[in-house]
Write an enzyme that holds these catalytic residues in place. Sequence first.
Site, PDB file in Angstrom:
ATOM      1  NE  ARG A 197      -3.684  -2.257   2.513  1.00  0.00           N
ATOM      2  CZ  ARG A 197      -3.342  -3.256   3.106  1.00  0.00           C
ATOM      3  NH1 ARG A 197      -2.102  -3.677   3.758  1.00  0.00           N
ATOM      4  NH2 ARG A 197      -4.240  -4.506   3.106  1.00  0.00           N
ATOM      5  CE  LYS A 232      -8.627  -1.109   5.115  1.00  0.00           C
ATOM      6  NZ  LYS A 232      -8.868  -1.313   3.694  1.00  0.00           N
ATOM      7  NE  ARG A 327      -3.388  -3.808  -1.445  1.00  0.00           N
ATOM      8  CZ  ARG A 327      -2.676  -4.557  -0.421  1.00  0.00           C
ATOM      9  NH1 ARG A 327      -1.307  -4.654  -0.646  1.00  0.00           N
ATOM     10  NH2 ARG A 327      -3.374  -5.463   0.323  1.00  0.00           N
ATOM     11  CG  HIS A 350      -5.623  -9.820   0.699  1.00  0.00           C
ATOM     12  ND1 HIS A 350      -6.164  -8.693   1.118  1.00  0.00           N
ATOM     13  CD2 HIS A 350      -5.151  -9.574  -0.348  1.00  0.00           C
ATOM     14  CE1 HIS A 350      -6.019  -7.731   0.094  1.00  0.00           C
ATOM     15  NE2 HIS A 350      -5.529  -8.333  -1.078  1.00  0.00           N
ATOM     16  CE1 TYR A 360      -6.253  -7.449  -8.125  1.00  0.00           C
ATOM     17  CE2 TYR A 360      -6.141  -9.148  -6.135  1.00  0.00           C
ATOM     18  CZ  TYR A 360      -5.934  -7.721  -6.824  1.00  0.00           C
ATOM     19  OH  TYR A 360      -5.759  -6.563  -5.916  1.00  0.00           O
TER      20      TYR A 360
END
Length: 380
Positions: A197, A232, A327, A350, A360
């Site tokens: 990020r 995050k 990303r 993730h 995706y």
Amino acid sequence: MYKGKRVRESISLEPTPKNIKQAAQRRASVCYAIKSGNFVYSEWFPESKRARLENQEAEMTLETLFNKWIEVKSFEITPATLTNYKNRISQTFLFWDKNRPVRSLKQQDLLEIRAFFLSTCSPGTTNTYMRTIKGALGFAANNGYCDEAILRGVRELKIDKKKPAPFSKSEFEKFISSCRHRQDANFWTLAVYTGMRHGELASLAWEDIDLKKGTITVNRNITLKGLFKLPKTKSGEREINLLEPAKRALLDQFELTSTYKPVLIEKHLRSYGSKINENIRPVFTPKLTARHHGHMTDFYFFSSINEKFKICCARSGVKDRNPYQTRHTFACWMLSAGANPTFIAKQMGHASAKEVYNTYGDWVGDFTQGQVDLLNQIYS
């Protein structure tokens, strides 16, 4: 039964057969008033403590409710999220009177304010506003300030799923060639070949990098307000294995900023109020390319990163897109090369490969034939 709870009140009469019968009749009248929605506690039991509490609840305004909700939420959210909540609530008062009693709200009011937001905002932004409002009203309903029925049927708006728009290899070559400074080329190369990020890249320090081992330890992010915090999510705290293009970019950047003096920063932890101080040397710093260092910061802000990206897109002639697509580019390139989705998910921070498949999955379908050719090559 009142608001789902068993309530007892005294009518101060002797327990004679006549008075017991009178109490039963009064109870029946109270139950009917509750059922018909005409029950006012203070009219039936003016001396009751609950009646005084009911009056206070009836007088609670939207401004008081939101302030109370913000106060209790502040212990479990980050300062940046708290600021976002306050900004959304201020927008709410453009439509609702802040002095309006909470108890007067109906489901229709929520549907109307949703339409108000939708008139100027996207469905996604409207959903964000409504989540904040419904969070505060859910708190109100749980504490008896309003009826929870007003929240029923106020669903989130449907949003079309946006497909990733990754760079092609030729596009990215043009994009990198348009960078006027080595640092910019190194930044975007690292972004595409690590999937980090931009806040993680902007706060990256040489203390986080092991060039011999070929890894980056991600344990820091920078917010829109310039505050340092942990990534995050918990899964965002990770170790990234560097691909060769990323390693080359860092080796080149090492020549540019590795000798800079350490900067003292304050990093917010997940526990409420917890902070630590860190002395770090930023990998990417605007001071490297600044002409005037008067008020120059040691770290990039999101606005500067986004501006650099837009300029490079325009200069290189590639299709303009959101900077976050770097990303997406990492994920799409890795999947098309046959990388394990679990490995990709771990690299990107993730919790599982599910996010990779959800985001995706459709895009990877375009490369089915390439995967078949690869497998035929291996097993022919």
